[in-house]
Design an enzyme around this catalytic site. Structure first.
Site, PDB file in Angstrom:
ATOM      1  N   ARG A 103       0.953  -1.200  -0.141  1.00  0.00           N
ATOM      2  CA  ARG A 103       0.010   0.022  -0.012  1.00  0.00           C
ATOM      3  C   ARG A 103       1.075   1.149   0.035  1.00  0.00           C
ATOM      4  O   ARG A 103       1.803   1.603   0.895  1.00  0.00           O
ATOM      5  CB  ARG A 103      -1.011   0.056   1.381  1.00  0.00           C
ATOM      6  CG  ARG A 103      -1.703   1.322   1.465  1.00  0.00           C
ATOM      7  CD  ARG A 103      -2.675   1.138   2.481  1.00  0.00           C
ATOM      8  NE  ARG A 103      -3.855   0.773   2.105  1.00  0.00           N
ATOM      9  CZ  ARG A 103      -5.050   0.832   2.610  1.00  0.00           C
ATOM     10  NH1 ARG A 103      -5.383   1.178   3.844  1.00  0.00           N
ATOM     11  NH2 ARG A 103      -5.989  -0.136   1.942  1.00  0.00           N
ATOM     12  N   HIS A 130      -7.346   0.837  -6.456  1.00  0.00           N
ATOM     13  CA  HIS A 130      -7.543   0.153  -5.150  1.00  0.00           C
ATOM     14  C   HIS A 130      -8.462  -1.400  -5.536  1.00  0.00           C
ATOM     15  O   HIS A 130      -9.643  -1.345  -5.274  1.00  0.00           O
ATOM     16  CB  HIS A 130      -8.501   0.699  -4.136  1.00  0.00           C
ATOM     17  CG  HIS A 130      -8.432   0.164  -2.775  1.00  0.00           C
ATOM     18  ND1 HIS A 130      -7.719  -1.045  -2.446  1.00  0.00           N
ATOM     19  CD2 HIS A 130      -9.009   0.519  -1.625  1.00  0.00           C
ATOM     20  CE1 HIS A 130      -7.722  -1.372  -1.216  1.00  0.00           C
ATOM     21  NE2 HIS A 130      -8.752  -0.548  -0.735  1.00  0.00           N
ATOM     22  N   GLN A 133     -10.108  -3.925  -3.232  1.00  0.00           N
ATOM     23  CA  GLN A 133     -11.565  -3.165  -2.496  1.00  0.00           C
ATOM     24  C   GLN A 133     -12.719  -3.628  -3.750  1.00  0.00           C
ATOM     25  O   GLN A 133     -13.733  -4.227  -3.364  1.00  0.00           O
ATOM     26  CB  GLN A 133     -11.417  -1.701  -2.576  1.00  0.00           C
ATOM     27  CG  GLN A 133     -12.327  -1.024  -2.019  1.00  0.00           C
ATOM     28  CD  GLN A 133     -12.904  -1.532  -0.506  1.00  0.00           C
ATOM     29  OE1 GLN A 133     -12.002  -1.532   0.373  1.00  0.00           O
ATOM     30  NE2 GLN A 133     -14.162  -1.986  -0.307  1.00  0.00           N
ATOM     31  N   ASP A 222     -17.132   7.359  -0.828  1.00  0.00           N
ATOM     32  CA  ASP A 222     -16.040   7.174  -0.275  1.00  0.00           C
ATOM     33  C   ASP A 222     -15.609   8.376   0.396  1.00  0.00           C
ATOM     34  O   ASP A 222     -16.391   9.562  -0.042  1.00  0.00           O
ATOM     35  CB  ASP A 222     -14.958   6.788  -1.454  1.00  0.00           C
ATOM     36  CG  ASP A 222     -13.698   6.624  -0.776  1.00  0.00           C
ATOM     37  OD1 ASP A 222     -13.262   6.416   0.672  1.00  0.00           O
ATOM     38  OD2 ASP A 222     -12.313   6.372  -1.436  1.00  0.00           O
ATOM     39  N   CYS A 262     -16.387   1.831   0.912  1.00  0.00           N
ATOM     40  CA  CYS A 262     -15.309   1.087   1.150  1.00  0.00           C
ATOM     41  C   CYS A 262     -14.654   1.001   2.621  1.00  0.00           C
ATOM     42  O   CYS A 262     -13.995   0.009   3.117  1.00  0.00           O
ATOM     43  CB  CYS A 262     -14.117   1.470   0.225  1.00  0.00           C
ATOM     44  SG  CYS A 262     -13.636   3.232   0.302  1.00  0.00           S
ATOM     45  N   ARG A 290     -13.614  -8.654   1.794  1.00  0.00           N
ATOM     46  CA  ARG A 290     -11.956  -8.444   1.622  1.00  0.00           C
ATOM     47  C   ARG A 290     -11.314  -9.827   1.910  1.00  0.00           C
ATOM     48  O   ARG A 290     -10.272  -9.906   0.987  1.00  0.00           O
ATOM     49  CB  ARG A 290     -11.401  -7.228   2.485  1.00  0.00           C
ATOM     50  CG  ARG A 290     -12.111  -5.874   2.168  1.00  0.00           C
ATOM     51  CD  ARG A 290     -11.708  -5.161   0.687  1.00  0.00           C
ATOM     52  NE  ARG A 290     -10.282  -5.181   0.845  1.00  0.00           N
ATOM     53  CZ  ARG A 290      -9.503  -4.037   1.194  1.00  0.00           C
ATOM     54  NH1 ARG A 290     -10.242  -3.204   1.733  1.00  0.00           N
ATOM     55  NH2 ARG A 290      -8.089  -4.172   1.103  1.00  0.00           N
TER      56      ARG A 290
HETATM   57  N1  NVA Z   1      -9.964   6.732  -1.173  1.00  0.00           N
HETATM   58  C1  NVA Z   1      -9.544   6.272   0.076  1.00  0.00           C
HETATM   59  C2  NVA Z   1      -9.660   4.859   0.118  1.00  0.00           C
HETATM   60  C3  NVA Z   1      -9.583   4.186   1.676  1.00  0.00           C
HETATM   61  C4  NVA Z   1      -9.574   2.737   1.596  1.00  0.00           C
HETATM   62  C5  NVA Z   1      -8.218   6.632   0.271  1.00  0.00           C
HETATM   63  O1  NVA Z   1      -7.237   6.788  -0.498  1.00  0.00           O
HETATM   64  O2  NVA Z   1      -7.655   7.061   1.485  1.00  0.00           O
HETATM   65  N1   CP Z   2     -11.306  -0.191   2.709  1.00  0.00           N
HETATM   66  C1   CP Z   2      -9.905  -0.084   2.932  1.00  0.00           C
HETATM   67  O1   CP Z   2      -8.743  -0.394   2.326  1.00  0.00           O
HETATM   68  O2   CP Z   2      -9.602  -0.277   4.562  1.00  0.00           O
HETATM   69  P1   CP Z   2      -8.251   0.019   5.222  1.00  0.00           P
HETATM   70  O3   CP Z   2      -7.877   1.341   4.707  1.00  0.00           O
HETATM   71  O4   CP Z   2      -8.814   0.012   6.629  1.00  0.00           O
HETATM   72  O5   CP Z   2      -7.334  -0.837   4.969  1.00  0.00           O
END
Ligand code: NVA
Ligand code: CP
Length: 319
Positions: A103, A130, A133, A222, A262, A290
């Site tokens: 990540r 993502h 997800q 989101d 998400c 997930r």
């Molecule tokens: N769009 C959000 C998704 C978190 C799972 C982010 O990138 O923070």
């Molecule tokens: N939706 C998601 O990826 O959650 P986290 O950021 O908690 O891993």
């Protein structure tokens, strides 16, 4: 054939459907108490530059359930590539572990890991995409609404990484996807263009809530400011306020529409409590999936054949 899981756009329609089938069967097997260890003795290295609840827990739990082990690398400071180059990190990790999950902020960082590691790399969220997800979400959407054909998903909010992966999904499966966003917060043009070109259903971008939500079977939102955009939060809160998913907005969709997110959610921001906790919400099914969807990805990429090689190692070995 994909040997890393970086973007849904890298997979064919059949490959995505196969992953969804496998995720369904892993879910059913787990609920029936089936315990097998197809990844026994294998280790997944998990790199996180950003916080996580769901991704961290589901990858580690998933590896454990598949008979393997997950190893957490604390990489928040410095970022990946700052202490040593990303290719060096990739080449070292590949000597010890059987798979890498990352990540990162930069999407290119994950691409570089994949290029230089001779073990599979899984994108667990970048600023751009993502895919894990959306695979889990698609599993949940299908559980609640059946086949994607003729379904419409309205993504209300920022044209961000999660939205981009929905557009990639629509390029492969016959789901109609509409982004409903304030002007200036549309999707990255290249991803929108790719989806328009390849789409099996209809993909649209609009600023008009009524137009975007009409006929929607799923309403997705989101956060307004993604990880890394925290300093824009106050400005974005003003711009996105009319796009908050509340009971009035839900009424613009079909009566039986599901609400999706998400997570993590900012209650009172992009969604109200009554929608998050209401009967149309399937957010916890998405979160649960997930685990199953990522187990399907890990199993597909990391399972070794009789010669002890996974599909990426086999490809490298064959030159
Ligand atoms: N769009 C959000 C998704 C978190 C799972 C982010 O990138 O923070
Ligand atoms: N939706 C998601 O990826 O959650 P986290 O950021 O908690 O891993």
């Amino acid at each position: 054939m994909y040997t890393d899981f970086l973007s849904l756009a890298d997979l064919t329609t059949d490959e995505i459907l196969e992953l969804l089938e496998l995720a369904d069967s892993l879910k059913a097997g787990l609920k029936a108490g089936k315990r097998e260890a197809p990844l026994a003795g294998q280790t997944l290295a998990m790199i996180f530059e950003k916080p996580s609840l769901r991704t961290r827990v589901t990858f580690e739990t998933g590896m454990y359930q598949l008979g393997g082990h997950a190893l957490l690398l604390e990489m928040v400071t410095p970022r990946l590539g700052e202490r040593e180059s990303i290719p060096d990190v990739a080449r070292n990790l590949a000597r010890w572990v059987d798979g890498i999950m990352a990540r990162t902020y930069s999407h290119d960082a994950v691409l570089q890991l994949a290029r230089h590691a001779q073990v599979p790399v899984i994108n667990a969220l970048t600023d751009r995409l993502h895919p894990c997800q959306i695979l889990a979400d698609a599993q949940a959407l299908r559980e609640h609404k059946g086949d994607f054909q003729n379904l419409k998903l309205a993504f209300v909010g920022d044209g961000n990484n999660v939205c981009a992966s929905w557009f990639n999904f629509a390029a492969r499966l016959p789901l109609n996807v509409t982004l409903v966003c304030p002007p200036g917060y549309e999707l990255e043009p290249a991803i929108a263009e790719f989806a328009r070109r390849e789409a099996r259903g209809e993909v649209k971008i609009t600023h008009d809530l009524e137009e975007g939500l009409v006929g929607a079977d799923a309403v997705y939102t989101d956060v307004w400011a993604s990880m890394g955009q925290e300093n824009e939060s106050a400005d974005r809160a003003k711009v996105f306020a009319p796009y908050q998913v509340n009971a009035r907005i839900m009424q613009l969709a079909k009566p039986g529409a599901v609400f999706m997110h998400c997570l993590p959610a900012h209650r009172g921001g992009e969604v109200t409590d009554d929608v998050m906790d209401g009967p149309q919400s399937i957010v916890l099914d998405q979160a649960e999936n997930r685990l199953h969807a990522q187990k399907a990805v890990m199993l597909t990429l990391m399972r070794k054949d009789a010669s002890g090689l996974n599909r990426k190692q086999k490809l490298v070995a064959c030159g």
